[in-house]
Structure formats: C-alpha cells, structure tokens
Write a protein that holds these residues in place. Structure first.
Motif, PDB file in Angstrom:
ATOM      1  N   CYS A  96      86.899  -1.162   2.988  1.00 52.13           N
ATOM      2  CA  CYS A  96      88.357  -0.368   3.931  1.00 52.13           C
ATOM      3  C   CYS A  96      88.184   0.481   5.028  1.00 52.13           C
ATOM      4  CB  CYS A  96      88.836   0.557   2.797  1.00 52.13           C
ATOM      5  SG  CYS A  96      88.242   2.467   2.142  1.00 52.13           S
ATOM      6  N   ALA A  97      89.198   1.176   6.026  1.00 51.63           N
ATOM      7  CA  ALA A  97      89.058   1.215   7.051  1.00 51.63           C
ATOM      8  C   ALA A  97      90.274   2.439   7.548  1.00 51.63           C
ATOM      9  CB  ALA A  97      88.527   0.016   7.788  1.00 51.63           C
ATOM     10  N   ILE A  98      89.638   3.274   8.244  1.00 57.99           N
ATOM     11  CA  ILE A  98      91.238   3.763   9.005  1.00 57.99           C
ATOM     12  C   ILE A  98      91.233   4.386   9.914  1.00 57.99           C
ATOM     13  CG2 ILE A  98      90.731   5.555   6.328  1.00 57.99           C
ATOM     14  CD1 ILE A  98      89.550   7.883   7.294  1.00 57.99           C
ATOM     15  N   VAL A  99      91.530   4.809  10.991  1.00 61.19           N
ATOM     16  CA  VAL A  99      91.998   4.860  12.207  1.00 61.19           C
ATOM     17  C   VAL A  99      93.323   5.665  11.692  1.00 61.19           C
ATOM     18  CG1 VAL A  99      93.849   3.441  12.507  1.00 61.19           C
ATOM     19  CG2 VAL A  99      92.620   4.524  14.573  1.00 61.19           C
ATOM     20  N   ALA A 100      93.674   6.830  12.651  1.00 59.60           N
ATOM     21  CA  ALA A 100      94.731   7.955  12.843  1.00 59.60           C
ATOM     22  C   ALA A 100      95.703   7.819  14.093  1.00 59.60           C
ATOM     23  CB  ALA A 100      93.995   8.820  13.608  1.00 59.60           C
ATOM     24  N   PHE A 101      96.714   8.158  13.714  1.00 55.77           N
ATOM     25  CA  PHE A 101      98.030   8.198  14.673  1.00 55.77           C
ATOM     26  C   PHE A 101      98.200   6.173  15.226  1.00 55.77           C
ATOM     27  CE2 PHE A 101      98.858  12.632  14.346  1.00 55.77           C
ATOM     28  CZ  PHE A 101      98.295  12.958  13.879  1.00 55.77           C
ATOM     29  N   ARG A 102      97.609   5.527  14.377  1.00 57.80           N
ATOM     30  CA  ARG A 102      98.000   3.705  15.006  1.00 57.80           C
ATOM     31  C   ARG A 102      98.912   3.291  14.078  1.00 57.80           C
ATOM     32  NH1 ARG A 102      93.360   1.867  19.237  1.00 57.80           N
ATOM     33  NH2 ARG A 102      94.669  -0.341  19.526  1.00 57.80           N
ATOM     34  N   ARG A 103      99.839   2.807  14.439  1.00 55.40           N
ATOM     35  CA  ARG A 103     100.319   1.482  14.164  1.00 55.40           C
ATOM     36  C   ARG A 103      99.281   1.165  13.204  1.00 55.40           C
ATOM     37  NH1 ARG A 103      99.883  -3.924  15.571  1.00 55.40           N
ATOM     38  NH2 ARG A 103      99.198  -3.971  17.853  1.00 55.40           N
ATOM     39  N   CYS A 104      99.889  -0.023  11.984  1.00 54.29           N
ATOM     40  CA  CYS A 104      99.320  -0.473  10.974  1.00 54.29           C
ATOM     41  C   CYS A 104      98.924  -1.894  11.491  1.00 54.29           C
ATOM     42  CB  CYS A 104     100.980  -0.736  10.043  1.00 54.29           C
ATOM     43  SG  CYS A 104      99.765  -2.500   8.482  1.00 54.29           S
ATOM     44  N   THR A 105      97.431  -2.670  11.385  1.00 55.18           N
ATOM     45  CA  THR A 105      97.673  -3.347  12.486  1.00 55.18           C
ATOM     46  C   THR A 105      95.918  -4.518  11.393  1.00 55.18           C
ATOM     47  OG1 THR A 105      95.899  -3.994  14.043  1.00 55.18           O
ATOM     48  CG2 THR A 105      95.916  -2.076  13.666  1.00 55.18           C
ATOM     49  N   LEU A 106      95.989  -5.101  11.172  1.00 53.32           N
ATOM     50  CA  LEU A 106      95.371  -5.960  10.790  1.00 53.32           C
ATOM     51  C   LEU A 106      93.584  -6.542  11.518  1.00 53.32           C
ATOM     52  CD1 LEU A 106      97.166  -8.494   8.687  1.00 53.32           C
ATOM     53  CD2 LEU A 106      96.430  -6.724   7.630  1.00 53.32           C
ATOM     54  N   SER A 107      93.646  -5.860  12.662  1.00 57.07           N
ATOM     55  CA  SER A 107      92.526  -6.122  13.778  1.00 57.07           C
ATOM     56  C   SER A 107      91.288  -5.209  12.930  1.00 57.07           C
ATOM     57  CB  SER A 107      92.939  -6.146  14.961  1.00 57.07           C
ATOM     58  OG  SER A 107      91.855  -6.448  15.581  1.00 57.07           O
ATOM     59  N   PRO A 108      89.966  -5.694  13.111  1.00 55.37           N
ATOM     60  CA  PRO A 108      88.671  -4.875  12.682  1.00 55.37           C
ATOM     61  C   PRO A 108      88.849  -4.172  14.095  1.00 55.37           C
ATOM     62  CG  PRO A 108      88.763  -6.894  11.798  1.00 55.37           C
ATOM     63  CD  PRO A 108      89.901  -7.311  12.457  1.00 55.37           C
ATOM     64  N   ARG A 109      89.186  -4.333  14.776  1.00 56.18           N
ATOM     65  CA  ARG A 109      88.550  -3.398  16.476  1.00 56.18           C
ATOM     66  C   ARG A 109      89.323  -1.439  16.807  1.00 56.18           C
ATOM     67  NH1 ARG A 109      89.741  -8.000  21.002  1.00 56.18           N
ATOM     68  NH2 ARG A 109      88.799  -9.112  19.476  1.00 56.18           N
ATOM     69  N   ASP A 110      90.437  -1.990  15.723  1.00 56.30           N
ATOM     70  CA  ASP A 110      91.827  -1.045  16.233  1.00 56.30           C
ATOM     71  C   ASP A 110      91.210  -0.151  14.977  1.00 56.30           C
ATOM     72  OD1 ASP A 110      93.874  -3.595  17.057  1.00 56.30           O
ATOM     73  OD2 ASP A 110      92.620  -2.616  18.486  1.00 56.30           O
ATOM     74  N   PHE A 111      89.759  -0.206  14.556  1.00 59.94           N
ATOM     75  CA  PHE A 111      89.390   1.274  13.395  1.00 59.94           C
ATOM     76  C   PHE A 111      88.588   1.441  13.754  1.00 59.94           C
ATOM     77  CE2 PHE A 111      93.080   0.026   9.934  1.00 59.94           C
ATOM     78  CZ  PHE A 111      93.205  -0.521  10.588  1.00 59.94           C
ATOM     79  N   ASN A 112      88.107   3.204  13.177  1.00 61.23           N
ATOM     80  CA  ASN A 112      86.783   3.057  13.934  1.00 61.23           C
ATOM     81  C   ASN A 112      85.803   4.046  12.660  1.00 61.23           C
ATOM     82  OD1 ASN A 112      88.628   5.727  13.161  1.00 61.23           O
ATOM     83  ND2 ASN A 112      89.321   6.280  15.451  1.00 61.23           N
ATOM     84  N   SER A 113      86.711   4.112  11.464  1.00 63.42           N
ATOM     85  CA  SER A 113      85.007   4.953  10.377  1.00 63.42           C
ATOM     86  C   SER A 113      85.918   3.736   8.709  1.00 63.42           C
ATOM     87  CB  SER A 113      86.273   6.486   9.750  1.00 63.42           C
ATOM     88  OG  SER A 113      86.024   7.111  11.014  1.00 63.42           O
ATOM     89  N   TRP A 114      84.682   3.186   7.894  1.00 62.13           N
ATOM     90  CA  TRP A 114      84.231   2.311   7.338  1.00 62.13           C
ATOM     91  C   TRP A 114      83.936   2.901   6.632  1.00 62.13           C
ATOM     92  CZ3 TRP A 114      86.444  -2.925   8.553  1.00 62.13           C
ATOM     93  CH2 TRP A 114      86.874  -3.165   9.323  1.00 62.13           C
ATOM     94  N   GLY A 115      83.940   2.114   5.166  1.00 60.32           N
ATOM     95  CA  GLY A 115      83.208   2.308   4.301  1.00 60.32           C
ATOM     96  C   GLY A 115      81.966   1.525   4.112  1.00 60.32           C
ATOM     97  N   GLN A 116      81.888   1.211   2.604  1.00 57.24           N
ATOM     98  CA  GLN A 116      80.104   0.800   2.259  1.00 57.24           C
ATOM     99  C   GLN A 116      80.919  -0.472   1.682  1.00 57.24           C
ATOM    100  OE1 GLN A 116      81.112   2.485   0.233  1.00 57.24           O
ATOM    101  NE2 GLN A 116      80.916   1.437  -1.662  1.00 57.24           N
ATOM    102  N   GLY A 117      81.762  -1.342   1.720  1.00 56.00           N
ATOM    103  CA  GLY A 117      82.532  -2.075   0.915  1.00 56.00           C
ATOM    104  C   GLY A 117      82.097  -2.265  -0.590  1.00 56.00           C
TER     105      GLY A 117
END
Length: 124
Positions: A96-117
């Motif tokens: 899972c990954a999160i990004v603030a104040f952004r539209r819903c997107t499936l592009s990994p490059r749009d997210f800046n914080s990630w879990g360990q999986g």
C-alpha cells in the motif's frame, strides 16, 4: 513519522479470498489517497486499486475488476482490499502507498510513501 503496515497476506487456493489491511500512522489520514500495488517476481510493480481521500472515488486495474474491492475506515486510519475469486496470477507482494491531496491514480510514481509489503500466494 509516517508509517504504513500491511497485513492479511498468505497462501490461498484458487477461487479463495483474502482481505488485506493497510494501517497508517499519519496525521489527518482522511486527506490521503491510498493505493494498492503488487509486484510479482521478475515483473514491474503495477497498480491494483486506489481510493481517494473522500472515499467516493475508486479505481481498479482491469485484471481485478469485479473481484477486488477497496474501502477505507478513516476513523481507524486503515484501508482494506477485499480480494475474491483469487487466481494464480494474483500471486505477488502487495504494497500500500499513500499521497496527500491527489486524485485516485494507479501509477506508482504518484505515491511517495510505501509500506513494506505482504506476500499473497494463490496456489493449489
């Protein structure tokens, strides 16, 4: 410090179900868009699903439409991915990954914080 922790992965037979959870330690969880991604061995990371901060907008990869459902509980700062009718090709590490104040997107490059999986294996 922002932290994401995924859970719920495991081994399941084809046709089975799993529910993944992503618990976030973040201020104002409700302003974040959350995405689920997966990466199989030898393949690139791909977007699976996302849910916007409002919870009203969701998106799914074509490969999981009708089988997976994303939801969020802002009171618990948690996002879920309900996975039904699982197939062997769903086998991957799910992030899972999160990004603030952004539209819903499936592009990994749009997210800046990630879990360990968390590992999901679909096999008989």
């Amino acid at each position: 410090q922002l932290q994401l922790v995924e859970s719920g992965g495991g081994l399941v037979q084809p046709g089975g179900s799993l529910r993944l959870s992503c618990a976030a330690s973040v201020f104002r969880f409700e302003v974040y868009t959350i995405g689920w991604f997966r990466q199989a061995p030898g393949k690139e990371r791909e977007g699976v699903s996302c849910i916007a901060s409002s919870g009203g907008s969701t998106n799914y990869a074509d490969s999981v439409k009708g089988r997976f459902t994303i939801s969020r509980d802002n009171a618990r700062s948690t996002v879920y991915l309900q996975m039904n009718s699982l197939k062997p090709e769903d086998t991957a590490v799910y992030y899972c990954a999160i990004v603030a104040f952004r539209r819903c997107t499936l592009s990994p490059r749009d997210f800046n914080s990630w879990g360990q999986g968390t590992q999901v294996t679909v096999s008989s």
